[in-house]
Design a protein around this motif. Sequence first.
Motif, PDB file in Angstrom:
ATOM      1  N   THR A   1      -0.448  -1.477  -4.559  1.00 50.58           N
ATOM      2  CA  THR A   1      -1.600  -2.365  -4.707  1.00 50.58           C
ATOM      3  C   THR A   1      -2.458  -1.896  -5.876  1.00 50.58           C
ATOM      4  N   GLY A   2      -2.788  -2.809  -6.747  1.00 48.71           N
ATOM      5  CA  GLY A   2      -3.601  -2.463  -7.900  1.00 48.71           C
ATOM      6  C   GLY A   2      -2.820  -2.033  -9.117  1.00 48.71           C
ATOM      7  N   PHE A   3      -1.512  -1.855  -8.976  1.00 47.76           N
ATOM      8  CA  PHE A   3      -0.712  -1.428 -10.127  1.00 47.76           C
ATOM      9  C   PHE A   3      -0.537  -2.577 -11.108  1.00 47.76           C
ATOM     10  N   ARG A   4      -0.690  -2.268 -12.384  1.00 50.01           N
ATOM     11  CA  ARG A   4      -0.525  -3.261 -13.439  1.00 50.01           C
ATOM     12  C   ARG A   4       0.642  -2.842 -14.332  1.00 50.01           C
ATOM     13  N   PRO A   5       1.747  -3.592 -14.308  1.00 54.12           N
ATOM     14  CA  PRO A   5       2.874  -3.221 -15.173  1.00 54.12           C
ATOM     15  C   PRO A   5       2.535  -3.449 -16.640  1.00 54.12           C
TER      16      PRO A   5
ATOM     17  N   GLY B   1       7.292  -6.734 -19.142  1.00 56.42           N
ATOM     18  CA  GLY B   1       8.179  -5.946 -18.300  1.00 56.42           C
ATOM     19  C   GLY B   1       9.173  -6.727 -17.501  1.00 56.42           C
ATOM     20  N   SER B   2       8.786  -7.827 -16.870  1.00 61.02           N
ATOM     21  CA  SER B   2       9.645  -8.428 -15.867  1.00 61.02           C
ATOM     22  C   SER B   2      10.519  -9.513 -16.428  1.00 61.02           C
TER      23      SER B   2
ATOM     24  N   LEU C   1       9.071   1.971 -13.650  1.00 58.83           N
ATOM     25  CA  LEU C   1       9.741   0.793 -13.095  1.00 58.83           C
ATOM     26  C   LEU C   1      10.479  -0.012 -14.160  1.00 58.83           C
ATOM     27  N   GLU C   2       9.821  -0.323 -15.260  1.00 60.35           N
ATOM     28  CA  GLU C   2      10.464  -1.170 -16.265  1.00 60.35           C
ATOM     29  C   GLU C   2      11.616  -0.465 -16.952  1.00 60.35           C
TER      30      GLU C   2
ATOM     31  N   ALA D   1       0.846  -1.198   0.000  1.00 63.46           N
ATOM     32  CA  ALA D   1       0.000   0.000   0.000  1.00 63.46           C
ATOM     33  C   ALA D   1       0.879   1.246   0.000  1.00 63.46           C
ATOM     34  N   SER D   2       1.252   1.700  -1.186  1.00 64.41           N
ATOM     35  CA  SER D   2       2.145   2.837  -1.345  1.00 64.41           C
ATOM     36  C   SER D   2       1.865   3.497  -2.689  1.00 64.41           C
ATOM     37  N   GLU D   3       2.320   4.733  -2.831  1.00 64.18           N
ATOM     38  CA  GLU D   3       2.238   5.410  -4.123  1.00 64.18           C
ATOM     39  C   GLU D   3       3.482   5.177  -4.963  1.00 64.18           C
ATOM     40  N   LEU D   4       4.512   4.567  -4.382  1.00 64.63           N
ATOM     41  CA  LEU D   4       5.800   4.409  -5.039  1.00 64.63           C
ATOM     42  C   LEU D   4       6.079   2.951  -5.350  1.00 64.63           C
ATOM     43  N   ALA D   5       6.922   2.736  -6.343  1.00 66.99           N
ATOM     44  CA  ALA D   5       7.415   1.389  -6.647  1.00 66.99           C
ATOM     45  C   ALA D   5       8.854   1.288  -6.171  1.00 66.99           C
TER      46      ALA D   5
END
Length: 860
Positions: free
Chosen positions: A434-438, A442-443, A336-337, A260-264
């Motif tokens: 939470t809820g972020f979709r890359p 990407g990975s 992030l990617e 639960a954050s705004e950052l990656a």
Amino acid sequence: MSSTLRSAVGQPSADLGPFPLSLLEVEQRTLPNGLTVLVNRDLRVPVVSLQCWCATGSLHEGRWIGSGISHLLEHLLFKGTATRTGVQMVQEIQDLGGHFNAYTTYERTVYHIDLPAESWRQALPILADAVLHPTIAPEEFDREKDVIRREFAMVEDDPESQLFQAAFETAFLRHPMRFPIIGQIDLFNALTREDIVAYHRERYVPQNLFLIASGAVEPEEVFSVAESCMGSEPRRFLADLPLPAEPQQVAARYARKTFASELARISILYPVPGFGHPDSAALRVLALLLGEARSSILHQKLVERESLAEEVETFAFAGPEVGAFGVEARCAPERLEALAARIREEVAKIGQAPPSEADLTLARRLTLARSISDLKTMAGKAEAVGSGWLVARDPYLKETFLRLLLGVSAEDVQRVARRYLLPHKENRVDLVPTGFRPRAGGSAGAARSKDDTVPTLTKVGGGFRMISLSNALPLQFFRAAFDGGLLFEPKGKEGVCFLASQLLLKGTRNRTAARIAWEVEELGGSIAADAGNNSAGFSLEVLSDQWAPALKLFLEMLLEPACREDELAIEKRKQLSLLQAERDDPLSIARNLVRRTLYGAHPYGGTILGTEESLASLGVADVKQFIGRVIQTNRLILAGSGSVDPREWQAFVVPELSSRFGEAALLSFPPLPPPPSGPMRVEERAPGKEQAIVEIAFPIPELVHPDQLPLAVVGEALSDLGTRLFVRVRDELGLAYFVSASRFLGRQAGYFYFYAGTAPGKEREVEQVLLEEAVRLAQEGFSEEEFVRARAKLISEETMSWQNPSSVVTSSALHELLGLGWDYDERRLLRLKAMGLDEVNRVLRTYFQSKGYVVGVVRP
């Protein structure tokens, strides 16, 4: 048998400057039961650090592996023996002016006491009793397990801890380093008191322990006292605990967690050998060049130039048998990617071409400066001795390893990068909101000497002030202290002070930020800027033989900041990231909630970081105006400490500064809102967190008010193990993992606050108990014993602060700036010694009987 141990690796070459561990001279004696005593005699200041090391940590838990039993036992050793309760133990140390604490790592558990030199003889038997003879009462065992469950909740709420644990779980499949030091909650819950007693008996045997005394002591006396309180403990069987070998990694691994954050956040680990391997030194240099400093490759490219990350760090961790080379970064989720791809590119480049000789020279100087800095305190020297003895039975091992570091060549760095930082060895972990979709694809894988420890104030024309302190340590420190903080920021431009202080480091008319970072680290130095509620400043520390070019650069940064648009954008992005990170921390959320409630639209209702809206509004003109109006005035104070004669550097400074700055405007601040007339209760939700925070604030006067010193005694009496607050809330009721008290200090006003971290659903109960304690304090006051103990702790802290000359002049400059006077530390100490219980109990009645207080609650 005793002996004086000296480094056997010869003298350093002249071009490498002073070697730090030449400051140590260690004598060693092994008692008949196998326990070793190491003494570093250092009479520079009347301080002693006593440390008892047990060569057991989370790697050595045997049949309890992964349970965190080492960490649990560390907690329980503070809970009493057959001769004293846990509270008595802590209070006895506090009565001696000491600070008693402990920590657990993968390979060791260390119990340490730092205290005035005249008290070590009384403290050592208490330390020995705690380590060797814990009773581990059943009720204490159950209560402390509940306390550590709250620590588990704190770890769950901390994104950096979550990232680190997930990374090590991914990188290690069999080695016990895959387990967090605190353990795994289900295995921890299964531990019994019988397990703890057995673990203590098996691992805390004399031949697995060693004692270190560093400071103003005589070795023979330490040996004698140690023999009397530890020598009769019988030697017992100590089983070898072979650790499982980690299998060779043959393919990249990837894991992803939500938070639960705004950052990656991202971590990339590569397996490397453990400490003692011939490549360890080159890997350490590689980490420094790649990402451990402002001038390092990843920081300059990915943070400063390309704005892909807000923070990038690298590390080379070497465990007893295996290690990890890591890159960690924080960024906006959508970057992030791209960030992961660029990290891989830069890591690959290191293996393709060796670093320049200039970069290696920078790394050598920086390594030397950091090594010297580690030895500023007696505790730091004891740690240097202990880590060397633990790993190699060599108290000078850090010096040996430092020589290897300074001998690393560019080809060595390239070779280890090509050998270990390979694509199929990568272990990548992403921690995403939470809820972020890359995006798809990407990975991938004694007495204080006024010659040495008291600063001097020098005034010159134009009202300009300088503070100096001489010290033999071969480091030179400079500090510029200036007005700043919440009260100096224009309405709607909140956060400009923090932003301006950071931009002082980010380029001048003649130098870019990258050039400044490189030049400072080439000088073996470091720079930092800071801004708080009432002031701001920036500092530089270098090897003392480089003071002249360093000071010239320092003054250029102060006088000619460039405030470039591109650097402003980078710093605004980083400051916004800090704001977002605060929303990940329940304690910060509670602090901000209470301040908004107490002060409303007044500047004290905000934070030094500003708001997203105010940050967005800030431009270059705003920052330049703030620097000219607030920083570059004759109220600025320049402080320096080190081995350079103050007359030399002051002669350099005076012509540059005394006539350059204009007179500061008369200080004028907005009126405060009226204090609350009755109780105010506010709540805020923090979804996804595992703990609740309760904070209760009582208004107090401005920071220069005479009542602040007795209020400091109150805070000390409520802020440690063994205090009535800790005993009632945590030990007796088991309501919180942490409970303490502190003060918010402002130029116009402040507040005293109690705070605690508890389980969701127990907020009301904790609130009631804290309010009851406040009422009881106001009505009954402290006992003489509580007062004497708290005062002794504050006096001890003052003595401890004498160890670090840069801290002394930083404090002196701040006190002069705020109107307390450059010699406030001296006068404060005298007043503390003369203070009586009546004065402290008077302030309790004055401020805690008020019905106008604020209760702030943060819960999931």
